[in-house]
Design a protein around this motif. Structure first.
Motif, PDB file in Angstrom:
ATOM      1  N   VAL A   1       0.932  -1.209   0.112  1.00 22.15           N
ATOM      2  CA  VAL A   1      -0.168   0.062   0.048  1.00 22.15           C
ATOM      3  C   VAL A   1       0.701   1.300   0.118  1.00 22.15           C
ATOM      4  O   VAL A   1       1.489   1.552   1.087  1.00 22.15           O
ATOM      5  CB  VAL A   1      -0.628   0.068   1.231  1.00 22.15           C
ATOM      6  CG1 VAL A   1      -1.829   1.345   1.082  1.00 22.15           C
ATOM      7  CG2 VAL A   1      -1.893  -0.921   1.236  1.00 22.15           C
TER       8      VAL A   1
ATOM      9  N   ASP B   1     -19.354   1.686   3.146  1.00 19.43           N
ATOM     10  CA  ASP B   1     -18.055   1.911   2.625  1.00 19.43           C
ATOM     11  C   ASP B   1     -17.242   2.617   3.794  1.00 19.43           C
ATOM     12  O   ASP B   1     -17.655   3.825   4.004  1.00 19.43           O
ATOM     13  CB  ASP B   1     -17.747   2.165   1.359  1.00 19.43           C
ATOM     14  CG  ASP B   1     -18.268   1.124   0.626  1.00 19.43           C
ATOM     15  OD1 ASP B   1     -18.111  -0.192   0.644  1.00 19.43           O
ATOM     16  OD2 ASP B   1     -18.671   1.598  -0.801  1.00 19.43           O
ATOM     17  N   PRO B   2     -15.903   2.298   4.288  1.00 22.86           N
ATOM     18  CA  PRO B   2     -15.316   3.296   5.275  1.00 22.86           C
ATOM     19  C   PRO B   2     -14.676   4.645   4.189  1.00 22.86           C
ATOM     20  O   PRO B   2     -14.287   4.306   3.177  1.00 22.86           O
ATOM     21  CB  PRO B   2     -14.483   2.366   5.771  1.00 22.86           C
ATOM     22  CG  PRO B   2     -14.211   1.208   4.880  1.00 22.86           C
ATOM     23  CD  PRO B   2     -15.399   0.947   4.216  1.00 22.86           C
TER      24      PRO B   2
ATOM     25  N   SER C   1      -8.958   6.495  -0.883  1.00 26.86           N
ATOM     26  CA  SER C   1      -9.280   5.132  -0.051  1.00 26.86           C
ATOM     27  C   SER C   1      -7.872   4.606   0.778  1.00 26.86           C
ATOM     28  O   SER C   1      -8.124   3.959   1.634  1.00 26.86           O
ATOM     29  CB  SER C   1      -9.813   4.190  -1.089  1.00 26.86           C
ATOM     30  OG  SER C   1      -8.698   3.840  -1.894  1.00 26.86           O
TER      31      SER C   1
ATOM     32  N   VAL D   1      -8.108   5.554   4.514  1.00 21.25           N
ATOM     33  CA  VAL D   1      -8.567   4.333   5.382  1.00 21.25           C
ATOM     34  C   VAL D   1      -7.714   3.393   5.846  1.00 21.25           C
ATOM     35  O   VAL D   1      -7.683   3.031   7.361  1.00 21.25           O
ATOM     36  CB  VAL D   1      -9.881   3.698   4.550  1.00 21.25           C
ATOM     37  CG1 VAL D   1     -10.507   2.674   5.494  1.00 21.25           C
ATOM     38  CG2 VAL D   1     -10.847   4.771   4.295  1.00 21.25           C
ATOM     39  N   ASP D   2      -6.780   2.832   5.389  1.00 21.68           N
ATOM     40  CA  ASP D   2      -5.916   1.843   5.677  1.00 21.68           C
ATOM     41  C   ASP D   2      -4.927   2.532   6.735  1.00 21.68           C
ATOM     42  O   ASP D   2      -4.413   1.839   7.553  1.00 21.68           O
ATOM     43  CB  ASP D   2      -5.187   1.145   4.549  1.00 21.68           C
ATOM     44  CG  ASP D   2      -6.221   0.114   3.940  1.00 21.68           C
ATOM     45  OD1 ASP D   2      -6.851  -0.584   4.617  1.00 21.68           O
ATOM     46  OD2 ASP D   2      -6.155  -0.013   2.728  1.00 21.68           O
TER      47      ASP D   2
END
Lengths: 203, 203
Positions: free
Chosen positions: B160, B196-197, B166, B169-170
């Motif tokens: 990542v 969805d986060p 997006s 989020v992680d």
């Protein structure tokens, strides 16, 4: 190990609709499922496909449960240990799935991109899944709330659930199974646009 | 191990501009760099930051080279083995970086999402990087063309590179370092929209 593989046969991978038609998405999803079943079996797992409606042409037992995903998965956990592996992990290898099976923990979690959970091993009878929202964080909390130890598997190949067009690039680059073959047979190719790789219909 | 960490101090992570201002992106990039340097050091690496222009406030030696990324990295490979670890791997842990260092191979590659290469260990004097396009596939071919053995590291935490909204989020879900702190201190929070986060400014 028992392995439940939830599979959306009706409208799979809807975020790929900018690239693939509904028929294509169903064909591609079936190819990804075949890759996942193969990786699970090669890692020593015994997969059952969990679907909301009967599906044909799947090389595994199919259990039908039309309730929402998390409800159906929790009902399917059954005898423990049981693993849950998503059907769109087109990059999954036997080694990656084996790493999941072998990790110690009452609950083993493999992160999915953007806060998700792509694979689980449940060894604690009170643990329940909930795939809504940032499920990885919720699964850690759910495990801790029932006193279950948690282990995490750090795997790129389990983290990529193929549901965005950019994920298709990784199927081309890292996949060597039915899903990659499906894309090539359907006339897609890897190209570079503005320095970035993309998957597009070949000219 | 010598570790080169390429860092774009001027206009980092431009794909985050829908969420972060240019000033914010610079601050967030510096926080991610600090996390990467910490993980590299804790894994036994000796990092040097490679930047196109002088940068302040970096807790590591800085080498300045304003040529294109791949040219500058190849010039910096120097004494082997040398690792190259991207500066936006905000989820990198000492264990993940250690797995990279410890993998056997004349060339060790850690995939980045969407066909990229997020980390390399070069132990072969003729191997050269080229980050354009689907670099992972090109790096495998480049290694094979000089007779170098190739190993791949399967790591979500190295895969990542935080360059899309997006991905934030992680950082929230899996990060516990300076980058996650930066997001919280800047007033962002994790929310769930349509199941969805997402990461968004708190209300």
């Amino acid at each position: 190990m028992r392995v439940v593989v939830p599979f959306d046969a009706a409208n799979p991978n809807s975020r790929l609709s900018s690239v693939l038609s509904a028929d294509q998405r169903r064909g591609f999803a079936a190819a990804m499922l075949a890759d996942v079943l193969s990786a699970v079996r090669d890692a020593g797992g015994e997969p059952t496909v969990l679907a909301a409606a009967p599906v044909d042409g799947v090389d595994a037992p199919v259990a039908v449960d039309d309730r929402p995903l998390s409800v159906a998965v929790n009902a399917a956990l059954g005898d423990l240990p049981t693993a849950v592996v998503m059907a769109d992990l087109a990059l999954a290898t036997p080694a990656a799935v084996g790493g999941l099976f072998d990790a110690d923990g009452d609950v083993v979690l493999a992160p999915g991109l953007a806060g998700g959970t792509n694979a689980v091993v449940a060894r604690h009878s009170e643990f329940r899944v909930d795939y809504h929202g940032a499920s990885f964080r919720d699964h850690v909390a759910a495990a801790e709330s029932v006193g279950a130890s948690v282990a995490t598997v750090d795997s790129f190949r389990l983290a990529v659930d193929v549901d965005e067009p950019s994920d298709l690039v990784d199927v081309f680059v890292h996949g060597d199974g039915a899903a990659a073959d499906w894309l090539r047979d359907a006339g897609f190719e890897l190209a570079v646009r503005d320095g970035d790789p993309v998957v597009e219909p070949n000219a």
